[in-house]
Enzyme design. Sequence first.
Site, mmCIF file in Angstrom:
data_model
loop_
_atom_site.group_PDB
_atom_site.id
_atom_site.type_symbol
_atom_site.label_atom_id
_atom_site.label_comp_id
_atom_site.label_asym_id
_atom_site.label_seq_id
_atom_site.Cartn_x
_atom_site.Cartn_y
_atom_site.Cartn_z
ATOM 1 N N HIS A 222 -6.231 8.787 17.160
ATOM 2 C CA HIS A 222 -7.470 9.532 17.366
ATOM 3 C C HIS A 222 -7.755 9.710 18.862
ATOM 4 C CE1 HIS A 222 -8.047 9.063 13.197
ATOM 5 N NE2 HIS A 222 -9.007 8.158 13.169
ATOM 6 N N SER B 38 -3.711 11.223 9.594
ATOM 7 C CA SER B 38 -3.302 9.958 8.982
ATOM 8 C C SER B 38 -4.511 9.102 8.640
ATOM 9 C CB SER B 38 -2.341 9.190 9.890
ATOM 10 O OG SER B 38 -2.877 9.063 11.197
ATOM 11 N N ARG C 28 -11.890 16.392 12.197
ATOM 12 C CA ARG C 28 -10.477 16.207 11.840
ATOM 13 C C ARG C 28 -9.650 17.276 12.541
ATOM 14 N NH1 ARG C 28 -9.025 11.642 9.792
ATOM 15 N NH2 ARG C 28 -10.276 11.802 7.886
ATOM 16 N N THR D 71 1.944 -2.061 0.624
ATOM 17 C CA THR D 71 2.833 -0.900 0.633
ATOM 18 C C THR D 71 2.220 0.325 1.316
ATOM 19 O OG1 THR D 71 2.052 -0.255 -1.562
ATOM 20 C CG2 THR D 71 4.020 -1.656 -1.456
ATOM 21 N N GLY D 72 0.942 0.257 1.686
ATOM 22 C CA GLY D 72 0.282 1.379 2.339
ATOM 23 C C GLY D 72 0.492 1.381 3.846
ATOM 24 N N ALA D 73 -0.110 2.366 4.516
ATOM 25 C CA ALA D 73 0.108 2.534 5.960
ATOM 26 C C ALA D 73 -0.373 1.325 6.751
ATOM 27 C CB ALA D 73 -0.610 3.795 6.447
ATOM 28 N N VAL D 74 -1.569 0.825 6.451
ATOM 29 C CA VAL D 74 -2.098 -0.337 7.181
ATOM 30 C C VAL D 74 -1.310 -1.595 6.816
ATOM 31 C CG1 VAL D 74 -4.130 -1.792 7.571
ATOM 32 C CG2 VAL D 74 -4.378 0.693 7.418
ATOM 33 N N CYS E 41 -12.240 2.660 12.387
ATOM 34 C CA CYS E 41 -11.279 2.900 13.471
ATOM 35 C C CYS E 41 -11.912 3.634 14.656
ATOM 36 C CB CYS E 41 -10.074 3.670 12.947
ATOM 37 S SG CYS E 41 -10.476 5.199 12.068
#
Length: 345
Positions: A249, A159, A242, A13-16, A129
Amino acid sequence: MNRYPRIAVLGATGAVGQEFIRLFEERNFKFSSLKLLASARSAGKKISVCGKEYVVEEAKPESFEDVDIALFAGGNISKVLAPEAVKRGAVVIDNSSSFRMDPEVPLVIPEINPEDILWNKGIIANPNCSTIIMLMALKPIHDLSRIKRIVVSTYQAVSGAGKEGIDELYNETAAIAKGEHYEPTILPSASLPIHYQIAYNVIPQIDIFLDDDYTKEEMKMVNETHKILHDDSIGITPTAVRVPVVRSHAESIYIETEDVLSVDAVKEAIKNFPGAELVDDVENMKYPMPLDTSDKTDVAVGRIRKDLVSPNGINLWVSGDQIRKGAALNTLQIAEYMIEHDIIK
């Protein structure tokens, strides 16, 4: 394997996790069964994958029975559940930092060191990442002439700090537009005692500071690069920052190579490297930008130019989607490689 693999997604359910699901559809990734796993809080949610509805289950050790490949979206739960999944016969491809520097665990970018997948003992680690985005630009140059020195500054989207980081940027921007005060609670990290506004600002800290005054995020780039390229002698100086960008990025990179390389040779190498895209046309103001690389598969490389001081120096600018190639896509490519080469246990 004479059938499609049985897949589990932890953190569905997360972004990844959601990016995994998008990529299943985009890449026509075949599976014979699929389990969507998350915390107890998300259990019971329904998610459509490739036209079929699945119910999210609470992740438990027994969830990995009858699973061939488990795609872990990241988080501390990996330390607990990855060994349990391996015990039950699954191969775990993990996005957390839990196993990256474990000498028994391969750390893999499929375009760079796919051969390391072959010696896995049940867990394969996905790099940070920022490391992935940098090395996708540098590996084609490293193949021309060994890179001796790297100085990199990252410009990392909010994000990368999760949905909370995105919400904080939006909420601060909206409050400032109304002349209101908004108290930040997330960046540089929710776990730290001090927080700074990210809207209209940049924060030169990602994760905690270590004894040498480099951050944990910065040292990930050093240690992971050495492991992936199998070369501890490369000198690397990172600064992780950030910035108020939602997704994707960017990085400013200076390198020194053993041989003197022409800009044309570097451009040609990047153009021909799978997963890298040359975006370098300064006459027409074409160069990589986060808005252009968001939701894109390839890492864009541009602003390639000789250093003004060192004849062996090259400067370049890179941008890539850290949720996609920096996380979910790289993980799925590892799974695809395993399926293609029939190396699933």
